[in-house]
Motif scaffolding. Structure first.
Motif, PDB file in Angstrom:
ATOM      1  N   GLU A 220       0.824  -1.201   0.000  1.00 23.36           N
ATOM      2  CA  GLU A 220       0.000   0.000   0.000  1.00 23.36           C
ATOM      3  C   GLU A 220       0.862   1.256   0.000  1.00 23.36           C
ATOM      4  N   LEU A 223       2.477   1.829  -3.479  1.00 22.86           N
ATOM      5  CA  LEU A 223       1.555   2.244  -4.538  1.00 22.86           C
ATOM      6  C   LEU A 223       0.829   3.542  -4.230  1.00 22.86           C
ATOM      7  N   ARG A 224       0.984   4.057  -3.033  1.00 20.89           N
ATOM      8  CA  ARG A 224       0.340   5.331  -2.701  1.00 20.89           C
ATOM      9  C   ARG A 224       1.335   6.481  -2.568  1.00 20.89           C
ATOM     10  N   TYR A 228       6.306   5.060  -8.006  1.00 22.76           N
ATOM     11  CA  TYR A 228       5.341   4.549  -8.979  1.00 22.76           C
ATOM     12  C   TYR A 228       3.909   4.639  -8.428  1.00 22.76           C
ATOM     13  N   ALA A 229       3.648   5.605  -7.583  1.00 25.60           N
ATOM     14  CA  ALA A 229       2.362   5.701  -6.900  1.00 25.60           C
ATOM     15  C   ALA A 229       1.215   5.871  -7.882  1.00 25.60           C
ATOM     16  N   MET A 230       0.053   5.382  -7.462  1.00 24.37           N
ATOM     17  CA  MET A 230      -1.151   5.484  -8.286  1.00 24.37           C
ATOM     18  C   MET A 230      -1.477   6.935  -8.576  1.00 24.37           C
TER      19      MET A 230
END
Length: 256
Positions: A220, A223-224, A228-230
């Motif tokens: 989490e 990716l947040r 390379y975060a969303m």
């Protein structure tokens, strides 16, 4: 409002974990599953459990009766199956043929396309257990859609009917897409497996639970808030860009 296709007669080849879950989800929104190819006792049992009342039928019978053929078979079997059915004159113009492999776009379905079939690659990006739990998990799943621009809306509508999100993947990018997902899953399994074994050697009472909590938090966070975060513009990154980490064991403690 969700996009919808017309109600269709869908045939399933074959009754594996992926195909039965997708067929069950599509039946739940009004499509008719006319039959499924179940080549083994395990497939027959899965068909009975996942799609009760749907008969096991031969491939030629399924193709002859279906508006949409859902081809959920091993990657290596797709090309010879499609080509063989084309040689037998089984395909007919106006049908829809969907395969579920992550590695291929629609070029592998070209023998059917030459018969006037509308071809589509639709891959659900999730792991399947072969149980009814998979049907619920399809809602919110991401589907990779590869098709010609004229046929893409069919893939988008099918994904929406299953409650999923659709991502368009160009034909030339499909192999890289499949490899990326496979590598990610394999490396996660290896890392988690090693951690669980090492934690067990440390006499941790429930090493899997500890590893799950930390792995979930790490994923989490990556990716947040990571590079390379969303939601970030990743166009500056390429496959050759280095992936670095400034995390070390000290980040796992709170000693300040």
């Amino acid at each position: 409002m969700k996009a919808q296709t017309g109600r269709m007669r869908i045939g399933l080849i074959a009754a594996g974990r992926v195909g039965t879950a997708m067929a069950s989800a599509l039946r739940a929104v009004g499509h008719t599953i006319i039959g499924a190819y179940a080549p083994s006792p395990e497939a027959v049992d899965r068909l009975d459990a996942m799609l009760p009342g749907v008969p096991a039928r031969e491939i030629l019978d399924i193709v002859a009766q279906a508006d949409l053929v859902l081809l959920a078979i091993d990657d290596a079997e797709i090309a010879p199956t499609v080509a063989g059915l084309a040689q037998m004159g089984a395909w007919r113009a106006g049908q829809i043929l969907v395969h579920t492999s992550p590695l291929f776009g629609v070029n592998v379905l070209e023998p059917a396309a030459q018969c006037g079939v509308m071809t589509l690659a639709l891959h659900p990006a999730m792991r399947f257990s072969g149980t009814s739990l998979d049907v619920a998990r399809l809602s919110g799943c991401f589907f990779a859609v590869t098709a010609s621009p004229a046929i893409q809306p069919i893939g988008l509508a099918l994904a929406a009917e299953m409650g999923a999100e659709a991502v368009i993947i160009p034909e030339q990018s499909r192999p890289a897409y499949g490899r990326a997902l496979g590598r990610m899953c394999d490396e996660i399994e290896v890392c988690v497996g090693q951690a669980v074994r090492q934690l067990a050697e440390c006499d941790v009472l429930d090493p899997a639970a500890l590893a799950y909590a930390l792995a979930h938090d790490a994923l989490e966070t990556a990716l947040r808030t990571g590079p390379y975060a969303m939601g970030q513009d990743l166009s500056r990154w390429t496959s050759d860009s280095p992936v670095t980490s400034d995390c070390d064991s000290a980040d796992l403690s709170d000693d300040e």
